[in-house]
Design an enzyme around this catalytic site. Structure first.
Site, PDB file in Angstrom:
ATOM      1  N   ASP A  91       0.711  -1.212  -0.120  1.00  0.00           N
ATOM      2  CA  ASP A  91       0.025   0.071  -0.038  1.00  0.00           C
ATOM      3  C   ASP A  91       0.945   1.319  -0.074  1.00  0.00           C
ATOM      4  O   ASP A  91       0.308   2.425   0.004  1.00  0.00           O
ATOM      5  CB  ASP A  91      -0.965   0.028   1.249  1.00  0.00           C
ATOM      6  CG  ASP A  91      -0.124  -0.115   2.634  1.00  0.00           C
ATOM      7  OD1 ASP A  91       0.944  -0.007   2.501  1.00  0.00           O
ATOM      8  OD2 ASP A  91      -0.721  -0.435   3.577  1.00  0.00           O
ATOM      9  N   GLY A  92       2.173   1.077   0.110  1.00  0.00           N
ATOM     10  CA  GLY A  92       2.990   2.247   0.055  1.00  0.00           C
ATOM     11  C   GLY A  92       3.065   3.004   1.293  1.00  0.00           C
ATOM     12  O   GLY A  92       3.711   3.861   1.353  1.00  0.00           O
TER      13      GLY A  92
ATOM     14  N   ASP B 199      19.846  -4.521  -3.368  1.00  0.00           N
ATOM     15  CA  ASP B 199      18.888  -3.337  -3.463  1.00  0.00           C
ATOM     16  C   ASP B 199      18.823  -2.594  -1.956  1.00  0.00           C
ATOM     17  O   ASP B 199      18.356  -1.409  -2.106  1.00  0.00           O
ATOM     18  CB  ASP B 199      17.735  -3.660  -3.779  1.00  0.00           C
ATOM     19  CG  ASP B 199      16.761  -4.854  -2.561  1.00  0.00           C
ATOM     20  OD1 ASP B 199      17.183  -5.913  -2.802  1.00  0.00           O
ATOM     21  OD2 ASP B 199      15.925  -4.200  -2.039  1.00  0.00           O
TER      22      ASP B 199
END
Length: 487
Positions: A120-121, A247
């Site tokens: 959902d960020g 990352d």
């Protein structure tokens, strides 16, 4: 008012997606970093204003911001993921500090981006509090790191295994480019973009190598050196990152992405805290090796720029990666010798260092206290932490040999003692203290315990008798303690 720039926005549009942060319904300031604000030249009155609150929670996009989400790929626990990117982070822009150094200003927990995948960020309050505290603690310990500028509640709930208050952290970094950023474009065969990215990093972060004959080889050497130095500092304080994916490997050698990180209490080289690190890939002892593995992935991405011949490029890259081990061990030895009070080099110093770690492991000693108590041992001062040091015959013998070694420093004892004090933190953000402070804040909407711990870890080398309970390991060590990513 912030004067934003965004040099990254001027690069090829393949590097990012333009994104507008979601607007939180009821943002509320929790804390901001005054010393960092001063460095960045941001007025305190502006940060405390409505405009400052709305800027750092994404409710208002101010002039020249050009918010974006960066794309990257990465190896996660050794498994290749071809497309990741900023799933819950948005780069607002960059500002120049008082020394004309450029810093990224990024919101984390600010809503959906094209890289959010099934998320959902958003960010929950607990992980935001954790990153803000841990990054400040690392900074005060002298470890390169991203920094927390501002944290706020959003006035909305986020849903994980249960409902949590939503929050946002404004993160500041010299760069948010990762090894995974290079991997993304190299994996697509877009080496023109690998070159553009490398040129950008060199110009911004390593300008001293711009005119080197082979600046791309110099770039690789710089990154290797920065990463080796970073990991040596992690290891010297018992820090375990927990998720050293490519990352999460900053190209400039900063600690980035505080997810399942933690500090060791009892020394054990096999220690793992991350709930998802089932096989101990990112255990304490494996961190230097994983760093080398990550750097090898970077080297593979830039092979075409090391020479005109493929085989020659491979040999050049392999040669640099092979040097990493020696570079790391030199940095690590330097860190530990400083913690032992050694400034001149003596042949048997490595043997003495290794003996101490063997005793710490065998006697199950607390990592931090084993070093911080050397100050008291040298001056023969009793203190409330002595009970956590070893009473074994081997340790007593080691202390005697260590004191004899210090006589070769040819310095006054008080000067050596002061160096010991400044090299060995008396307090770290111990797991039980961090959990207690965050849980109290979540359950009571009361940040008093959190701010008290934040204040103490912001001054980690100063012994204050009234806070001795903060310096001790927990009464009962939770052998099954686990940390989580907080996504």
């Amino acid at each position: 008012m912030i004067e934003f720039e965004n040099s990254f926005h001027k690069l090829n549009t393949d590097f990012y997606e333009n994104v507008i942060p979601s607007k939180p319904p009821k943002p509320e300031l929790i804390s901001f970093n005054k010393s960092l604000s001063n460095l960045l030249g941001i007025r305190i009155s502006w940060i405390e204003s409505i405009e400052g609150l709305e800027c750092f929670t994404g409710k208002q996009v101010i002039k020249n911001s050009n918010p974006l989400a960066m794309v990257y790929a990465g190896h996660q626990f050794g498994n290749w993921v071809p497309r990741l990117g900023d799933g819950r982070a948005i780069l607002l822009g960059e500002i120049l500090d008082q020394n004309n150094e450029r810093w990224d200003i990024q919101l984390k927990g600010s809503g959906l981006t094209p890289f959010s995948r099934n998320g959902d960020g958003k960010a929950a309050l607990g992980p935001v509090l954790r990153e803000y505290l841990m990054s400040e603690a690392m900074h005060q310990l002298g470890i390169p790191t991203t920094l927390g500028l501002f944290i706020a509640k959003t006035g909305e709930n986020v849903y994980r295994e249960k409902v949590f208050p939503g929050a946002i952290i404004t993160r500041v970094a010299k760069s948010h480019i990762r090894v995974g950023t290079f991997q993304y474009f190299a994996s697509l065969g877009k080496y023109n973009l690998v070159k553009e990215l490398m040129d950008y990093v060199i110009k911004r972060n390593f300008p001293e190598i711009t005119t080197n004959q082979n600046k791309y080889l110099s770039f690789l050497k710089f990154v290797i050196d920065a990463q080796a130095k970073l990991i040596s500092k992690w290891m010297s304080v018992g820090f375990i990152h927990g998720v050293m994916n490519t990352d999460n490997c900053s190209i400039v050698g900063d600690t980035i992405d505080y997810g399942p990180c933690a500090f060791m209490d009892k020394y054990n080289e096999n220690t793992v805290f991350s709930s998802i690190d089932t096989f101990g890939r990112y255990s304490y002892k494996n961190q230097p090796l994983i760093c080398q593995w990550n750097l090898a992935q970077l080297a593979n991405c830039i092979l075409p720029f090391l020479s005109d011949e493929k085989e020659k490029s491979i040999k050049i890259a392999q040669n640099e990666i092979d040097k990493y081990s020696e570079v790391y061990h030199n940095y690590f030895s330097k860190e530990i010798f400083k913690k032992l009070g050694f400034s001149c080099k003596i042949e048997d110093d490595n043997k003495l260092k290794d003996e101490l770690f063997d005793i710490m492991k065998r006697d199950e000693l607390d990592f931090t206290i084993s070093f911080s108590n050397l100050y008291f041992e040298l001056l023969d001062i009793d203190n409330d932490l002595s009970e956590f040091t070893s009473k074994s015959r081997d340790f007593t013998k080691w202390i005697s040999k260590w004191k004899l070694r210090l006589k070769k420093e040819k310095k006054p004892v008080n000067q050596i003692a002061e160096n010991l004090k400044q090299s060995n933190p008396i307090i770290i953000p111990r797991n039980h203290l961090v959990e207690e402070a965050i849980n109290f804040a979540l359950e009571n909407d009361n940040f008093s315990k959190y701010f008290n711990l934040l204040k103490l870890v912001s001054d980690p080398f100063k012994y204050k008798e009234k806070y001795v309970n903060y310096y001790k390991p927990p009464d009962v060590l939770d052998e099954n303690f686990k940390t989580f990513c907080g996504t």
